[in-house]
Scaffold this motif. Structure first.
Motif, short mmCIF file in Angstrom:
data_model
loop_
_atom_site.label_atom_id
_atom_site.label_comp_id
_atom_site.label_asym_id
_atom_site.label_seq_id
_atom_site.Cartn_x
_atom_site.Cartn_y
_atom_site.Cartn_z
N ASN A 109 0.70 -1.25 -0.05
CA ASN A 109 0.57 -0.19 -0.07
C ASN A 109 0.63 1.44 0.21
O ASN A 109 0.35 2.87 -0.09
CB ASN A 109 -0.74 0.27 1.13
N GLU A 110 2.02 1.17 0.74
CA GLU A 110 2.84 2.79 0.50
C GLU A 110 3.41 3.01 -0.32
O GLU A 110 3.17 3.71 -0.95
CB GLU A 110 3.78 2.16 2.00
N GLU A 113 1.14 4.49 -2.54
CA GLU A 113 0.49 5.84 -2.70
C GLU A 113 1.69 6.69 -2.71
O GLU A 113 1.57 8.26 -3.93
CB GLU A 113 0.72 5.69 -0.97
N LYS A 116 1.44 6.66 -6.37
CA LYS A 116 0.10 7.95 -6.66
C LYS A 116 0.73 9.54 -7.01
O LYS A 116 0.43 10.06 -7.30
CB LYS A 116 -0.75 7.34 -6.24
N TYR A 117 1.65 9.73 -5.71
CA TYR A 117 2.29 10.51 -5.75
C TYR A 117 3.10 11.12 -6.92
O TYR A 117 3.43 12.71 -6.45
CB TYR A 117 2.39 11.25 -4.58
#
Length: 119
Positions: A109-110, A113, A116-117
């Motif tokens: 998940n990290e 994320e 995504k950024y």
């Protein structure tokens, strides 16, 4: 760093390139074994290195096996995971194994994320 690795009994190889450049090589199974200890802090202040480490670790067959993304793992990998207390006799996750799997999912998940950024 070498003193810390010796105290923790993490298996590693010290590899030198030239006179001023050296690397510690630690295998994926060693990282999985000690994941609860190092995950929260590893490369905390070096996000690019952290991202690279997570991406590489998640690409390892043994990790894919633990996450259920790969049906099979080689016998010696399962034997090592069993020896570390991550899998039981039936090759199912133990309490430590479930904690490790949860941390691997957190890493996944990290990584999502972080990607995504980036975009």
């Amino acid at each position: 760093i070498e003193k810390v690795l010796k105290i923790t009994r993490i298996k590693y190889a010290l590899v030198f390139e030239g006179e001023n450049k050296g690397f510690f090589r630690i295998g994926a199974l060693e990282l999985i074994k000690y994941l609860p200890l190092f995950y929260p802090l590893i490369f905390k202040y070096y996000p690019k290195r952290r991202k690279r480490l997570i991406a590489r670790l998640l690409a390892v067959g043994g990790v894919k096996f633990l996450l259920g993304k790969q049906k099979y793992a080689s016998g010696w990998v399962k034997a090592e995971l069993k020896k570390y207390g991550i899998l039981n006799q039936n090759y199912e996750p133990t309490k430590k194994g479930r904690t490790t799997i949860e941390l691997l999912k957190n890493m996944e998940n990290e990584l999502l994320e972080l990607k995504k950024y980036e975009n």
